[in-house]
Design an enzyme around this catalytic site. Structure first.
Site, PDB file in Angstrom:
ATOM      1  N   CYS A 114       0.822  -1.220   0.000  1.00  0.00           N
ATOM      2  CA  CYS A 114       0.000   0.000   0.000  1.00  0.00           C
ATOM      3  C   CYS A 114       0.852   1.266   0.000  1.00  0.00           C
ATOM      4  O   CYS A 114       0.397   2.328  -0.420  1.00  0.00           O
ATOM      5  CB  CYS A 114      -0.928  -0.014   1.208  1.00  0.00           C
ATOM      6  N   HIS A 259      -3.882   6.750   1.652  1.00  0.00           N
ATOM      7  CA  HIS A 259      -4.109   5.466   0.980  1.00  0.00           C
ATOM      8  C   HIS A 259      -5.500   4.981   1.380  1.00  0.00           C
ATOM      9  O   HIS A 259      -5.867   5.032   2.556  1.00  0.00           O
ATOM     10  CB  HIS A 259      -3.047   4.457   1.413  1.00  0.00           C
ATOM     11  N   ASN A 289     -10.087  -1.060  -1.710  1.00  0.00           N
ATOM     12  CA  ASN A 289      -8.668  -0.823  -1.440  1.00  0.00           C
ATOM     13  C   ASN A 289      -7.854  -1.436  -2.577  1.00  0.00           C
ATOM     14  O   ASN A 289      -7.781  -2.655  -2.706  1.00  0.00           O
ATOM     15  CB  ASN A 289      -8.330  -1.476  -0.090  1.00  0.00           C
TER      16      ASN A 289
HETATM   17  O1  UT7 Z   1      -4.358  -1.600   2.861  1.00  0.00           O
HETATM   18  C1  UT7 Z   1      -3.766  -1.501   4.104  1.00  0.00           C
HETATM   19  C2  UT7 Z   1      -3.931  -2.654   4.946  1.00  0.00           C
HETATM   20  N1  UT7 Z   1      -5.265  -2.997   5.323  1.00  0.00           N
HETATM   21  C3  UT7 Z   1      -5.984  -2.295   6.228  1.00  0.00           C
HETATM   22  O2  UT7 Z   1      -5.643  -1.208   6.613  1.00  0.00           O
HETATM   23  C4  UT7 Z   1      -7.208  -2.960   6.784  1.00  0.00           C
HETATM   24  C5  UT7 Z   1      -7.256  -2.776   8.276  1.00  0.00           C
HETATM   25  N2  UT7 Z   1      -8.285  -3.542   8.928  1.00  0.00           N
HETATM   26  C6  UT7 Z   1      -9.601  -3.390   8.716  1.00  0.00           C
HETATM   27  O3  UT7 Z   1      -9.987  -2.595   7.875  1.00  0.00           O
HETATM   28  C7  UT7 Z   1     -10.574  -4.146   9.577  1.00  0.00           C
HETATM   29  O4  UT7 Z   1      -9.853  -4.889  10.519  1.00  0.00           O
HETATM   30  C8  UT7 Z   1     -11.505  -5.099   8.793  1.00  0.00           C
HETATM   31  C9  UT7 Z   1     -12.517  -4.275   8.006  1.00  0.00           C
HETATM   32  C10 UT7 Z   1     -10.724  -5.988   7.852  1.00  0.00           C
HETATM   33  C11 UT7 Z   1     -12.281  -5.988   9.750  1.00  0.00           C
HETATM   34  O5  UT7 Z   1     -13.015  -5.194  10.649  1.00  0.00           O
HETATM   35  P1  UT7 Z   1     -12.943  -5.468  12.200  1.00  0.00           P
HETATM   36  O6  UT7 Z   1     -13.869  -4.540  12.833  1.00  0.00           O
HETATM   37  O7  UT7 Z   1     -11.511  -5.409  12.608  1.00  0.00           O
HETATM   38  O8  UT7 Z   1     -13.520  -6.925  12.299  1.00  0.00           O
HETATM   39  P2  UT7 Z   1     -12.849  -8.227  12.926  1.00  0.00           P
HETATM   40  O9  UT7 Z   1     -11.823  -8.774  11.984  1.00  0.00           O
HETATM   41  O10 UT7 Z   1     -12.455  -7.951  14.343  1.00  0.00           O
HETATM   42  O11 UT7 Z   1     -14.069  -9.187  12.926  1.00  0.00           O
HETATM   43  C12 UT7 Z   1     -15.244  -8.930  13.725  1.00  0.00           C
HETATM   44  C13 UT7 Z   1     -16.297  -9.944  13.362  1.00  0.00           C
HETATM   45  C14 UT7 Z   1     -15.778 -11.374  13.368  1.00  0.00           C
HETATM   46  O12 UT7 Z   1     -16.819 -12.203  13.828  1.00  0.00           O
HETATM   47  P3  UT7 Z   1     -16.869 -12.732  15.333  1.00  0.00           P
HETATM   48  O13 UT7 Z   1     -15.582 -13.494  15.523  1.00  0.00           O
HETATM   49  O14 UT7 Z   1     -16.937 -11.493  16.178  1.00  0.00           O
HETATM   50  O15 UT7 Z   1     -18.086 -13.564  15.359  1.00  0.00           O
HETATM   51  C15 UT7 Z   1     -15.513 -11.660  11.928  1.00  0.00           C
HETATM   52  O16 UT7 Z   1     -15.587 -13.026  11.614  1.00  0.00           O
HETATM   53  O17 UT7 Z   1     -16.752  -9.704  12.030  1.00  0.00           O
HETATM   54  C16 UT7 Z   1     -16.615 -10.891  11.261  1.00  0.00           C
HETATM   55  N3  UT7 Z   1     -16.313 -10.525   9.884  1.00  0.00           N
HETATM   56  C17 UT7 Z   1     -17.269 -10.310   8.975  1.00  0.00           C
HETATM   57  N4  UT7 Z   1     -18.613 -10.342   9.050  1.00  0.00           N
HETATM   58  C18 UT7 Z   1     -19.306 -10.061   7.942  1.00  0.00           C
HETATM   59  C19 UT7 Z   1     -15.105 -10.332   9.305  1.00  0.00           C
HETATM   60  N5  UT7 Z   1     -15.269  -9.988   8.016  1.00  0.00           N
HETATM   61  C20 UT7 Z   1     -16.600  -9.960   7.790  1.00  0.00           C
HETATM   62  C21 UT7 Z   1     -17.383  -9.679   6.675  1.00  0.00           C
HETATM   63  N6  UT7 Z   1     -18.717  -9.726   6.786  1.00  0.00           N
HETATM   64  N7  UT7 Z   1     -16.844  -9.328   5.481  1.00  0.00           N
END
Ligand code: UT7
Length: 332
Positions: A114, A259, A289
């Site tokens: 990125c 970014h 992204n």
């Molecule tokens: O390009 C540069 C690098 N990338 C980034 O900067 C991305 C940085 N990270 C993020 O943007 C976020 O961490 C995400 C958007 C990827 C994920 O959001 P989050 O609030 O951190 O969610 P999480 O990974 O903590 O997951 C929370 C819950 C989980 O379920 P449980 O374990 O609480 O039941 C996940 O399984 O959300 C679930 N989950 C989803 N649910 C529906 C994860 N992805 C999804 C999804 N749809 N697409």
């Protein structure tokens, strides 16, 4: 003093629009979750039968050249940022050189995810300042969609990453220009966001196609929480570093283009830095992204919308896999 300036900026995104509704039909996710956590409403995916990283880059380049009133023949060096090259080797820089019909000019590939576009811009800036080259093409282009796990197991990356290309033409100038660039990395976190294979440090028998049992090692793996936490800290640090090195304060930023990682990250930075809506540009809602392509795509659209004009103080900042992070302060 010799500076470099951006003479033209362009972009290209593939035609196919992938909505949150479509993703919800093939994995367990939904529009509400995606919009609330990422701000993304739709993104673009390539048609692998016709789009390549290099040909998308060529289309972005032609737009940048036209806006700069230049032609392909004016380019004397290419710096190509991508982590999704068309081949494992050679890099996409030479493929772009071929695609543009250019003869024997140098082409350098940058693999800083990125942050790749800002790293590439910084390298090109040094070459212009030393007088080595006069017209450098700097590109960020990616095809992420073919490396994504499109099942529920991969939903945290599938909803975010997408495809596209952006290009900038750098030329010398006796006034600024690119004021400064700031590059960082911390390899302790390399595996927090990575694609393992085709890694070279494998026993030979594991690298042979018929031996590949666990194809998940070919997919993007991301510890989203960890990446998010580091991103918000490093984005702020590196923007402040750019301000300090130019004796500027946040009021001097006419436009910040972060970014496009996640709209929540951009909004967090905006709020913490006390920037107005007019000072921050986001288009992640429409494109997701696109890794190294996200900054030049956003610059190209912001320029076309009249948000970047002569004299604009433009700050670019990025964070991503590596971890790597970077910023640039530019007077347009
Ligand atoms: O390009 C540069 C690098 N990338 C980034 O900067 C991305 C940085 N990270 C993020 O943007 C976020 O961490 C995400 C958007 C990827 C994920 O959001 P989050 O609030 O951190 O969610 P999480 O990974 O903590 O997951 C929370 C819950 C989980 O379920 P449980 O374990 O609480 O039941 C996940 O399984 O959300 C679930 N989950 C989803 N649910 C529906 C994860 N992805 C999804 C999804 N749809 N697409």
């Amino acid at each position: 003093m010799r500076y470099s300036r951006i003479a033209g900026i362009g972009h290209h995104v593939p035609e196919t629009v992938i909505t949150n509704e479509y993703l919800s039909s093939i994995m367990e996710t939904n529009d509400e979750w995606i919009v609330e956590r990422t701000g993304i409403k739709e993104r673009r995916y390539v048609d692998p039968t016709k789009d390549t990283v290099a040909n998308m880059a060529a289309k972005a380049t032609r737009m940048a050249l036209q806006r700069a009133n230049l032609t392909e023949k004016d380019i004397d060096f290419i710096v190509f940022a991508t982590i999704t090259p068309d081949y494992f080797f050679p890099g996409s820089g030479v493929l772009l050189q071929r695609e543009l019909g250019l003869e024997s000019i140098g082409a350098l590939d940058i693999r800083n995810a990125c942050s790749g576009f800002i790293y590439a811009l910084s390298v090109a800036d040094q070459f212009i300042k030393t007088g080595m080259y006069k017209t450098i093409l700097v590109v960020g282009a990616e095809i992420q969609s073919t490396a994504i796990d499109m099942t529920t197991r991969g939903r945290n990356t599938a909803v975010i990453f997408a495809d596209g290309a952006g290009a900038a033409i750098l030329q010398p100038s006796d006034k600024p220009g690119i004021l400064s660039t700031h590059l960082h990395s911390d390899g302790r976190f390399a595996e927090e966001l990575y694609v393992r294979d085709p890694g070279s440090s494998r026993p030979r028998e594991e690298r042979q196609p018929e031996q590949i049992l666990d194809t998940t090692t070919y997919k993007v793996v991301m510890n989203g929480n960890q990446v998010f936490k580091h991103a918000v800290v490093r984005f702020m640090e590196v923007i402040n570093e750019a301000l300090a090195s130019n004796n500027m304060t946040r009021e001097n930023i006419d436009l910040l283009i972060p970014h496009q990682a996640n709209l929540r990250i951009s909004q967090y930075i905006q709020e913490k830095m006390g920037l107005s809506d007019a000072q921050v540009y986001n288009n992640i809602m429409r494109y997701g992204n696109t890794t190294a392509a996200s900054i030049p795509i956003a610059m190209s659209e912001a320029w076309a919308e009249g948000k970047i004009k002569e004299g604009t103080n433009l700050c670019l900042a990025a964070f991503g896999s590596g971890f790597t992070w970077a910023s640039a302060m530019i007077r347009w």
